[in-house]
Design a protein around this motif. Structure first.
Motif, PDB file in Angstrom:
ATOM      1  N   PRO A 188      34.755  33.296  49.094  1.00 58.23           N
ATOM      2  CA  PRO A 188      35.043  33.108  48.012  1.00 58.23           C
ATOM      3  C   PRO A 188      34.230  32.784  47.151  1.00 58.23           C
ATOM      4  O   PRO A 188      34.282  32.579  45.688  1.00 58.23           O
ATOM      5  N   GLY A 189      33.050  33.035  47.311  1.00 56.41           N
ATOM      6  CA  GLY A 189      31.731  32.996  46.655  1.00 56.41           C
ATOM      7  C   GLY A 189      30.631  34.014  46.306  1.00 56.41           C
ATOM      8  O   GLY A 189      31.008  34.445  47.540  1.00 56.41           O
ATOM      9  N   ILE A 190      30.185  34.283  45.416  1.00 55.52           N
ATOM     10  CA  ILE A 190      29.225  35.837  45.653  1.00 55.52           C
ATOM     11  C   ILE A 190      27.781  35.411  46.456  1.00 55.52           C
ATOM     12  O   ILE A 190      27.262  34.317  46.618  1.00 55.52           O
ATOM     13  N   GLY A 192      25.109  37.052  46.575  1.00 54.85           N
ATOM     14  CA  GLY A 192      23.972  37.808  46.535  1.00 54.85           C
ATOM     15  C   GLY A 192      23.139  37.130  45.494  1.00 54.85           C
ATOM     16  O   GLY A 192      23.346  35.756  44.788  1.00 54.85           O
ATOM     17  N   ALA A 197      25.351  40.013  40.492  1.00 58.45           N
ATOM     18  CA  ALA A 197      25.811  40.200  40.061  1.00 58.45           C
ATOM     19  C   ALA A 197      25.976  40.382  38.554  1.00 58.45           C
ATOM     20  O   ALA A 197      27.406  40.569  38.498  1.00 58.45           O
ATOM     21  N   ILE A 207      34.593  41.791  40.416  1.00 59.81           N
ATOM     22  CA  ILE A 207      34.859  41.597  41.190  1.00 59.81           C
ATOM     23  C   ILE A 207      35.732  40.270  41.637  1.00 59.81           C
ATOM     24  O   ILE A 207      36.174  39.547  41.294  1.00 59.81           O
ATOM     25  N   THR A 209      36.490  38.151  44.320  1.00 55.70           N
ATOM     26  CA  THR A 209      35.713  36.956  45.066  1.00 55.70           C
ATOM     27  C   THR A 209      37.146  36.420  46.210  1.00 55.70           C
ATOM     28  O   THR A 209      38.472  36.173  45.579  1.00 55.70           O
TER      29      THR A 209
END
Lengths: 385, 164
Positions: A188-190, A192, A197, A207, A209
């Motif tokens: 559900p999230g980035i 790195g 990002a 993006i 997600t």
């Protein structure tokens, strides 16, 4: 048979750092690597490194690589490229298929008093329908294409995975003149750093997600012509009915790395599983010595992290090997190790590092339990099996 | 935080994490805006500032703290940040326009006098921008710093230009 004080396997940041430290102390060091050029991944790292300004952060990876090669030369490190270790035998005998500059390879046996295994990590693949179609590749492969070979993997790329590798390679694909049609991340999230990002977001990369790749589409030329993505459930499986099509001619996979364990296994090093470090790694002590006396490890082979930590671990291994060869006093080695561990702790601090910090501690504890003095009982037990 | 899901921070969220220059400071001219919002082990910006305006200290995972009074808006830190997360904003550029300086590592390198589409943190075009300055000395190590002039109301939004 050739004899050397220290044999280092793998000429990436960890192996180079280990070689330089041992070489500076006066050890006869042989560094072997199966690639064409030393430096590991450093020469495809065209971005400026994070880290402490006291340790070359803000410097581009390839410049760090150049500097290490100069230091290795100064430390009289002998480097064999295109050379593959094919066996480690009792008594620290190492079989090497030595590259001979275009001529036929030669089989050489080296007797090494100390060995450092710094063989790095390999990319994980992800399987989906069409994942073998030409145009689907690892993000690392795409990075090598653009930054080392100066060839674009495609005009329009879909990246899977939002760890730092996925984010940085996406940015570098843009710099190389490719379009990045989407960055797809099943979580559900980035994963790195946010700043990585943010770079690709302001360059206009969408993006996704909570999405995963369902299928790579094959065009008339037999190569990738697009992909189907879909929303992912909490097990990262696609949710039917949420599919979307994206046109692209390359799909790059940044699904993490795992430590290369062939040599530690051959050498009989005790391994432990660590999810924070990407897979099985040799248990080791704070000198980076594995359960096999005289065999050290460092860098991604000792747990997938990044170049800064690899450099520091490599130094630990090189200094400790030199100390065991009586080339550095225990007092001096202890001081150097203390300074390095302080830097490692600071590199492993903060929300992105604390899991690795804890897990490194437990690897050291496991070493103390399973490989400690007196000679571990459980090794006796293992021999019985 | 939307950043984690989308890759960008809304201005309001950014303000909650980083101390940004206040109105009074903006009146005095160009100043650094640090859009560094996660505790990652990194501190080259601290050493990049010869005025001592950026403080990180120990541990190096601390967020950078900017001393707005010491900052001259020179831009030396912009090219040094590996995260490309520092911008120089000048809201006192003229009656109606502001300038935003940002790192730009794409080809072709823009040239002063060129008109470009200015984009926000999401990569959306928000207005026309005029490139007024491009700094690319050797010390910047291939990270040119580009300054664009934009209508003042977009000073907190514009963070780059459209590529190409």
């Amino acid at each position: 048979m050739i004899q050397r004080d220290v044999l280092v396997v793998g000429a990436g940041p960890a192996g180079l750092a280990a070689s330089i430290e041992a070489g500076k102390a006066g050890a006869a060091v042989l560094l072997v690597d199966l690639n064409m050029q030393p430096g590991g991944q450093l020469f495809k790292q065209i971005h400026k490194f994070f880290g402490s300004s006291a340790h070359r952060s803000g410097t581009r990876g390839y410049d760090i690589g150049e500097q290490l090669l100069r230091e290795a030369l100064e430390a009289a490190v002998e480097i064999w490229m295109q050379s593959t270790v094919i066996g480690i035998f009792p008594g620290n005998k190492i079989g090497i298929e030595r590259g001979m500059d275009g001529k036929e390879k030669e089989l050489v046996t080296v007797l090494a008093r100390k060995i450092v295994i710094a063989t790095g990590a390999s990319e994980n693949a992800i399987r989906f329908k069409g994942w073998t179609i030409p145009g689907v590749m690892g993000a690392g492969a795409a990075q090598t294409m653009i930054n080392v070979n100066h060839v674009r993997p495609g005009k329009r790329v879909v990246m899977l995975g939002s760890g730092n590798v996925g984010l940085i390679v996406s940015y570098q694909l843009l710099q190389a003149g490719c379009d990045v049609a989407a960055l797809v991340e099943a979580a559900p999230g980035i994963g790195g750093y946010a700043v990585h990002a943010a770079k690709i977001r302001r360059a206009g990369v969408p993006i996704y997600t909570g999405y995963t790749i369902v299928e790579a589409k094959k065009g008339k030329d037999g190569c990738v012509c697009g992909c189907i993505i879909a929303k992912a459930d909490d097990k990262y499986d696609p949710i039917p009915g949420t599919e979307e099509a994206i046109e692209c001619d390359a799909i790059t996979l940044a699904a993490g790395l795992k430590p290369v364990m062939d040599l530690p296994k051959l050498a009989g090093c005790t391994l432990t599983y660590s999810s924070a470090f990407g897979g099985y790694i040799p248990i080791h002590n704070d000198r980076m010595e594995t359960s096999q006396k005289g065999i050290f490890t460092a860098g991604d082979a000792a747990g997938v992290e990044e170049a800064n930590t690899a450099l520091e671990e490599g130094k630990l291994a090189g200094i400790s090997a030199a100390e065991e060869l009586n080339l550095i006093s225990k007092k001096k080695a202890d001081i150097l190790r203390k300074e390095i561990w302080e830097r490692l702790v600071s590199l492993r601090s903060g929300p992105f590092g604390e899991r690795r910090l804890k897990e490194k501690e437990s690897v050291l504890k496991e070493y103390a339990k399973r490989a400690g003095i007196p000679a571990a009982e459980d090794q006796e037990v293992e021999k019985c099996h | 935080m939307s950043l984690i899901n989308t890759g960008y921070l809304e201005y309001e969220e950014l303000k909650a994490v980083q101390k940004l220059p206040g109105k009074e400071r903006y009146k005095k001219g160009p100043v650094a805006v640090m859009e560094c919002v996660q505790e990652i082990p990194c501190n080259p910006c601290e050493a990049a500032c010869k005025f001592g305006a950026i403080h990180i200290g120990e541990p190096i995972t601390n967020l950078p703290a900017l001393d707005g009074e010491a900052c001259t808006g020179c831009g030396a830190c912009v090219s040094k940040c590996p995260g490309l997360a520092i911008f120089i904003v000048n809201k006192a550029y003229s009656e109606t326009s502001a300038t935003v300086a940002f790192p730009y590592e794409y080809f072709p390198t823009p040239m002063a006098g060129e008109k470009k589409k200015a984009v926000n943190r999401k990569g959306e075009v928000v207005c026309e921008g005029m490139v007024v300055k491009v700094m690319n000395p050797r010390a910047f190590d291939h990270t040119p710093v580009v300054t664009v002039e934009i209508p003042k109301e977009f000073a907190d939004e514009v963070r780059s230009i459209q590529r190409g």
